[in-house]
Scaffold this active site. Structure first.
Site, short mmCIF file in Angstrom:
data_model
loop_
_atom_site.label_atom_id
_atom_site.label_comp_id
_atom_site.label_asym_id
_atom_site.label_seq_id
_atom_site.Cartn_x
_atom_site.Cartn_y
_atom_site.Cartn_z
N GLY A 1 0.81 -1.21 0.00
CA GLY A 1 0.00 0.00 0.00
C GLY A 1 0.84 1.25 0.00
N SER A 2 0.15 2.38 0.04
CA SER A 2 0.81 3.66 -0.20
C SER A 2 1.56 4.21 1.02
CB SER A 2 -0.24 4.67 -0.65
OG SER A 2 -1.25 4.76 0.33
N THR A 3 1.36 3.65 2.20
CA THR A 3 2.10 4.12 3.38
C THR A 3 3.39 3.33 3.57
OG1 THR A 3 -0.05 4.64 4.35
CG2 THR A 3 1.81 4.73 5.84
N ASP B 1 2.30 -2.89 8.19
CA ASP B 1 1.47 -2.95 6.99
C ASP B 1 0.48 -1.80 6.99
OD1 ASP B 1 0.27 -3.87 4.68
OD2 ASP B 1 -0.13 -5.89 5.43
N GLY B 2 -0.03 -1.49 5.80
CA GLY B 2 -1.07 -0.48 5.66
C GLY B 2 -2.44 -1.08 5.90
N ALA B 3 -3.48 -0.27 5.75
CA ALA B 3 -4.85 -0.76 5.91
C ALA B 3 -5.79 0.15 5.13
CB ALA B 3 -5.25 -0.77 7.39
N LYS C 1 -8.48 -4.94 4.75
CA LYS C 1 -7.28 -4.89 3.92
C LYS C 1 -7.60 -5.59 2.60
CE LYS C 1 -3.27 -5.60 5.63
NZ LYS C 1 -2.84 -4.42 4.86
N GLU D 1 -0.67 -10.84 3.00
CA GLU D 1 -0.59 -9.96 4.18
C GLU D 1 -1.07 -10.68 5.44
OE1 GLU D 1 -1.24 -5.58 2.11
OE2 GLU D 1 -2.98 -6.68 2.83
N LYS E 1 -8.30 6.71 7.62
CA LYS E 1 -8.56 5.28 7.83
C LYS E 1 -8.97 4.96 9.28
CE LYS E 1 -6.44 4.61 3.72
NZ LYS E 1 -5.35 3.73 3.48
O1 LIG Z 1 -4.06 -5.02 -0.66
C1 LIG Z 1 -3.58 -3.99 -0.22
C2 LIG Z 1 -3.30 -3.75 1.18
O2 LIG Z 1 -4.17 -4.38 2.08
C3 LIG Z 1 -3.05 -2.31 1.54
O3 LIG Z 1 -2.34 -2.31 2.74
C4 LIG Z 1 -4.33 -1.51 1.74
O4 LIG Z 1 -5.13 -1.63 0.60
C5 LIG Z 1 -4.04 -0.03 2.02
O5 LIG Z 1 -3.46 0.54 0.91
P1 LIG Z 1 -3.26 2.11 0.77
O6 LIG Z 1 -2.32 2.52 1.84
O7 LIG Z 1 -2.64 2.29 -0.60
O8 LIG Z 1 -4.59 2.75 0.89
#
Ligand SMILES: O=C[C@H](O)[C@H](O)[C@H](O)COP(=O)(O)O
Length: 289
Positions: free
Chosen positions: A72-74, A127-129, A140, A149, A167
């Site tokens: 993810g983006s973080t 991990d991101g969420a 996720k 994940e 979030k």
């Molecule tokens: O499948 C992707 C993951 O679960 C990501 O951690 C989640 O979608 C969050 O992604 P983002 O930080 O880009 O919103």
């Protein structure tokens, strides 16, 4: 996916962020992260970076050798901060990816790559969420990575979430509207959809379609993804619906992570970081002076 730039910039920049020097370490293995001046990012990117940096500073310690890197983006900011701990800190560490994106991040950052079949116990996974509720349950799989994940979350002694303020919600489904991501084996998708529509109470569940490709999104594991929105009543205690979805034949994994994270870090618009812990405590970390 490239790492975000290192962003050492002009101190006089209007809203430059000063990140305090960080000392991580024991007597034998001290790692000092030098004072870092970061150029301005958009509010949301800045919030992601603050969350990621704070989480790394608190949870990635010299004694941690096997480290799970989420998606993810973080997450690029997580890797950026780990790299800032220095070559010495990272030379004996192994980094386990949750998918193509994090594998690229690890390799392009010159960190050692491993896999969870070699290292089924991980010291810490970050991990991101897509969304995190008051009990640290989360959605996720917005990027279709939730199968790997979840394996890395389960394998981790400590599982930490990082995200921006959007979030941080009371109930899942508040801001994240596509629904619960569900990875399914391709030949079973129509049957799983039918069960979601008629038995599990998600009449709007749909197969996720690709944007720059004709046809469905295909996960890193060669499977399809269904997005299934549920009413609030199901999201108040998401473990139950998670278990029922998982029981459908053809479902590989459900993007509801219940009772897994020890803490979630949310970067805020004002430069503070909100930390929610699994025991219900909430902490606010003030912006750097
Ligand atoms: O499948 C992707 C993951 O679960 C990501 O951690 C989640 O979608 C969050 O992604 P983002 O930080 O880009 O919103």
């Amino acid at each position: 996916m490239p790492l975000p730039s290192q962003n050492r910039a002009d101190l006089s920049a209007p809203s430059a962020t000063r990140i305090q020097p960080v000392v991580v370490g024991s007597k034998d293995a001290t790692v000092t992260v030098v004072d870092t001046i970061l150029k301005p990012l958009s509010t949301i990117e800045s919030a992601k970076r603050l969350a990621a940096y704070t989480a790394v500073d608190r949870h990635v310690k010299p004694e941690h050798i096997v480290i799970g890197i989420g998606s993810g983006s973080t997450v690029p900011y997580v890797v950026e901060r780990i790299v800032q701990q220095g070559k010495e800190a990272n030379k004996d560490r192994v980094f386990i990816p949750t998918g193509f994106q994090s594998k690229e991040l690890i390799v392009s950052s010159n960190l050692n790559l491993g896999d969870v079949d070699q290292y089924p116990t991980i010291d810490v996974t970050l991990d991101g969420a897509d969304e995190v509720d008051r009990d640290l349950n989360c959605i996720k799989g917005g990027g279709a990575c939730h199968l790997r994940e979840k394996v890395l979350a389960e394998a981790a002694r400590t599982f930490i979430l990082v995200a921006d303020y959007r979030k941080n919600v009371e109930y899942l489904g508040t801001n994240f509207k596509p629904g619960v991501p569900i990875e399914v084996v391709p030949f079973a998708y129509a049957k799983v959809l039918q069960n979601l529509h008629h038995i599990l109470g998600s009449p709007k569940a749909t197969l996720r379609m690709a944007v720059a490709k004709a046809g469905p999104v295909v996960s890193d594991n060669g499977n399809f993804i269904i997005d299934a929105p549920f009413e609030r009543e199901h999201m108040e205690k998401p473990y139950d619906i998670m278990a029922r979805i998982k029981m459908l034949t053809g479902v590989v994994e459900v993007g509801l992570f219940c009772h897994m994270a020890q803490a979630a870090y949310f970067g805020n618009e004002d430069g503070s970081v909100t930390v929610k812990y699994h025991d219900g405590k909430v902490e606010t970390v003030a912006p750097p002076a």
